[in-house]
Enzyme design. Sequence first.
Site, PDB file in Angstrom:
ATOM      1  N   TYR A  90      41.240  54.572  28.271  1.00  0.00           N
ATOM      2  CA  TYR A  90      39.786  54.479  28.155  1.00  0.00           C
ATOM      3  C   TYR A  90      39.374  55.100  26.815  1.00  0.00           C
ATOM      4  O   TYR A  90      39.446  56.315  26.629  1.00  0.00           O
ATOM      5  CB  TYR A  90      39.154  55.214  29.341  1.00  0.00           C
ATOM      6  N   LYS A 149      40.123  49.949  28.028  1.00  0.00           N
ATOM      7  CA  LYS A 149      38.667  49.846  28.103  1.00  0.00           C
ATOM      8  C   LYS A 149      38.172  50.402  26.780  1.00  0.00           C
ATOM      9  O   LYS A 149      38.253  51.602  26.526  1.00  0.00           O
ATOM     10  CB  LYS A 149      38.124  50.663  29.275  1.00  0.00           C
TER      11      LYS A 149
END
Lengths: 307, 307, 307, 307
Positions: free
Chosen positions: A144, A174
């Site tokens: 992330y 992400k």
Amino acid sequence: MAPAVNNKLTGLVAATFTPFTTQGEINLSEIGPYIDYLKEKQGVNSIFVNGTTGESMSLSVAERRDLAEEWCRKAKGKMDQVIVHVGCMSLKDSQELARHAAQIGADGIAVISPSFFKPSTADALRTFLHEVSSVAPNLPFFYYHIPSVTGVNILARDILEDVWELIPSFKGVKFSGSDLMDFGQCVSYCQTHWSVLYGVDEQLLAALVMGADGAVGSTYNYLGCHASELMSAFEKGNIVQARTIQFKMQELLSYAKKLGFDLGVNKQLMNELSGLCLGPPRLPVMQCPMSEALTIAKKYRSLFTEC
Amino acid sequence: MAPAVNNKLTGLVAATFTPFTTQGEINLSEIGPYIDYLKEKQGVNSIFVNGTTGESMSLSVAERRDLAEEWCRKAKGKMDQVIVHVGCMSLKDSQELARHAAQIGADGIAVISPSFFKPSTADALRTFLHEVSSVAPNLPFFYYHIPSVTGVNILARDILEDVWELIPSFKGVKFSGSDLMDFGQCVSYCQTHWSVLYGVDEQLLAALVMGADGAVGSTYNYLGCHASELMSAFEKGNIVQARTIQFKMQELLSYAKKLGFDLGVNKQLMNELSGLCLGPPRLPVMQCPMSEALTIAKKYRSLFTEC
Amino acid sequence: MAPAVNNKLTGLVAATFTPFTTQGEINLSEIGPYIDYLKEKQGVNSIFVNGTTGESMSLSVAERRDLAEEWCRKAKGKMDQVIVHVGCMSLKDSQELARHAAQIGADGIAVISPSFFKPSTADALRTFLHEVSSVAPNLPFFYYHIPSVTGVNILARDILEDVWELIPSFKGVKFSGSDLMDFGQCVSYCQTHWSVLYGVDEQLLAALVMGADGAVGSTYNYLGCHASELMSAFEKGNIVQARTIQFKMQELLSYAKKLGFDLGVNKQLMNELSGLCLGPPRLPVMQCPMSEALTIAKKYRSLFTEC
Amino acid sequence: MAPAVNNKLTGLVAATFTPFTTQGEINLSEIGPYIDYLKEKQGVNSIFVNGTTGESMSLSVAERRDLAEEWCRKAKGKMDQVIVHVGCMSLKDSQELARHAAQIGADGIAVISPSFFKPSTADALRTFLHEVSSVAPNLPFFYYHIPSVTGVNILARDILEDVWELIPSFKGVKFSGSDLMDFGQCVSYCQTHWSVLYGVDEQLLAALVMGADGAVGSTYNYLGCHASELMSAFEKGNIVQARTIQFKMQELLSYAKKLGFDLGVNKQLMNELSGLCLGPPRLPVMQCPMSEALTIAKKYRSLFTEC
């Protein structure tokens, strides 16, 4: 939930808010209705829980466990995938949550960079990520990337370098940043069964043209159906239509930013638009005045039809 | 040059380097060959002179006048448009250059925000821009937005608000930033005869999908034909081809950045790739070792065929 | 003026504002009264002209020459030293101003780092400074260090390394930063005939204890007598008294900052407190509403007696 | 430990490292010898545990409890005061640790601003601090201000405003910043029984002249006796001697910074200089190569005699 290991994560993923009671305790009972709302009203089929939108860093480890468990339980048969964010400032805590995510049948885990002590090199961050993944080796693993929040300015592409050797369960990124050279280099480098998901909702279209597999964001909680339309317009080559929707999303978010858009406002806006009772945010995020959320909701309704 | 007032600026615009002699004086004699090279080898038909790539802030006002004059003279009949950047730290100097640009027949002027004293509000910057435009009221006026260099974090969209009332000659924005919400809001707000030109070459495709009318950048000095191909692939709806070219540009620039890519390296790379004699940069930009430029040129040749 | 080459610059130095007419042109006629005011009312005996407070970057080279000349002429016999700041974005311009400063009998020159193109290493900045000094080799040379404004985060101590070999006329540093390790290392390294002058007025006392030879700042235009008292209290070992004055200066400046203290406010405050007619600032600095300056002046009068 | 409520915290406070085993688990057995070392070798009489130096954010809540308990137990009768840092990203966790600190007889607690979600106003941060203090209302409370690490740019002085009404147990600030106007305003505003402690070791002298009551820092683990000498020289009015010691501290730390001084290097340096076995740091802080610590230790020995 479907067997995630074989399932590439694509499309729209809602980064969920954490429901609190008005007293500020986590409110597990609102999770079921929340999932139904996302599926039925927003057409969202995957969720990213306990992330930034979920105020994970303001939760205790025990609360994160309880929440993750409930999200997975209630999502069963309804959502395609539940990705549990397990990143913490402390490696120990991340590992505990990763182990737990495996036990509760999450479809994948995601890990943010620690940001109090900032990794000084890509190698330091890679080692940290590896240590988390190694306690849940069978769970699809997502990095992330959100440098504007963490202050960690390491290129995502540098994290990916030969990452399958370090983290065999690696499945994607992400990417919540505006450096689209780094993003493009991630897309270009990624294996086909990995997912590169974009997290800056207001410029999703830019990521799609660069090859994003999908999107994870907080606004898909209430803009889900519109963002889906944007994505399918793009896929059909209808750039003008996709752009029109994107511009409306930008108009809404620009408007909100001028008023002071933070997580507290965002959550209150969601309460207003969804009818769910997600409660206030937790300190240090302050609850926003109702009037502010109402003003933004009015703008929303002037721009978008109901989903 | 064509009558710019009626001509919308679109397509690829090269932000030119300033030719220096080896002794560090401006070298007007290289401008003619430079224009021929851009037109014939790179397929570039418009230029943006005395900008960041042109090291304008390292030049005296007299040097900028001499350069602007020679660019306009040599571009006559060859280039569609010559935009002269006249932004300075001092309003007085900018006004002098704007008046001069009108006299020499420039097709337009562009103005960057002053950055030593930073305008504290959009209104302060708008007033500054207005004061420059008012001394050359018939010249198409472009606002040059490059927050990462100026440190001025005012939204371009806020500059545009009713700008036609303040600057009747307003014709567009050179947007060199990565905030594509702001960019999209500019595109959305702009009048059809204005140009929104993008200036972050490594993510040009993202700007195109958001509705950019064209692009201004330094790499189009040597990637012009490839960027043109990217743009026409995009226009034809061939996203995959456009993306492939964009990824190669990113690979080149990522590689260069790892080695330490600054204006000195960029200029030396241009010397190497073009065969022109643009000389060294001026202090405080340092001349790069030849080996570094050669290494990047080698990478260039491994990725791209000659134009 | 005294023969500066043999005179170490110490004590309080006012960084002067540039007088403008109400139409925004430089106003040379106010310079004489300004010097008398500084000497007689504020007890200030040296000035630093055309610096940041003087809005030098908003002036043309011609204006800077005219101003420097008038400051030197009017200061003769009244001020101990006039330091002319000649730093510009362009090396050419800085060299022209340095040559001119030598002709008009300035006691020294100071040079700030260029900040549009930022030197990437101490060596790049040192080379730039050397090139300026070399055209006025007999003028005492000061490096003007102000990283919060330039964004150039090179340690001042790294500029000083063997600087006498590079710049034989080197005489000191105007250090306007809050990194007191770097400051202390400059003091520790400096030769005894150099001056280390501090430029963050609100924490002058901290610099004195670290060994500052003096101070250069804008607030000494109206806090001169109080800052002198602070300095002599410190020299006499009366820390408590020095601290009391410093705290009052801080209270004034904190108060002003809350209201939005910038150069425009500072200049208007000076107009109000001194009775001089220094006019408005030049764009992009905006003129402040009179009420704001009056509010701060009132605070000033509540804290300090008239000089 | 002495009854802290009546005892103002002054003088030198060591911010302790957390001992780990070579396997990276907390090592409680090293705490006793560590305390003896601090007292006997460094002349340090108070400690600040589980702070930044103690890698608190990389610890689990359970580990922080165990450590705090052992520090308090072993410090009994040896240290004047043990301040337990209980700040966390999560208010829940901070409250748990604050309650625990009260149970184990800590002399005070300190709380840093959460930094993942950053309080947007002084009021948000004050409310957060209040919520922590309210579960341990009898424990002296310190606000830990370190904006360069947290990225929270709220003035410490704004936290102090009428803070006794909000946090009756308020006892002071650990101020680890370089804005000495804010620091001075804290000193000026503080009640006499509060402590304003400075945390930027390399410029301690600057804080002393501004009225600091003491100092908390990591370098006092190995520079304790020298820093004490600096402080007493200052108190006796011997500025030159105090400055000489400060400059040596700066020379050491400048040298270390050039080599890349982070918490991993700092901890290894401490191992080398103290002979204690504090182990490696925890990820994401990387262990430094022994050679680097040895090089810095050599520099230390060239500058300082053994305590």
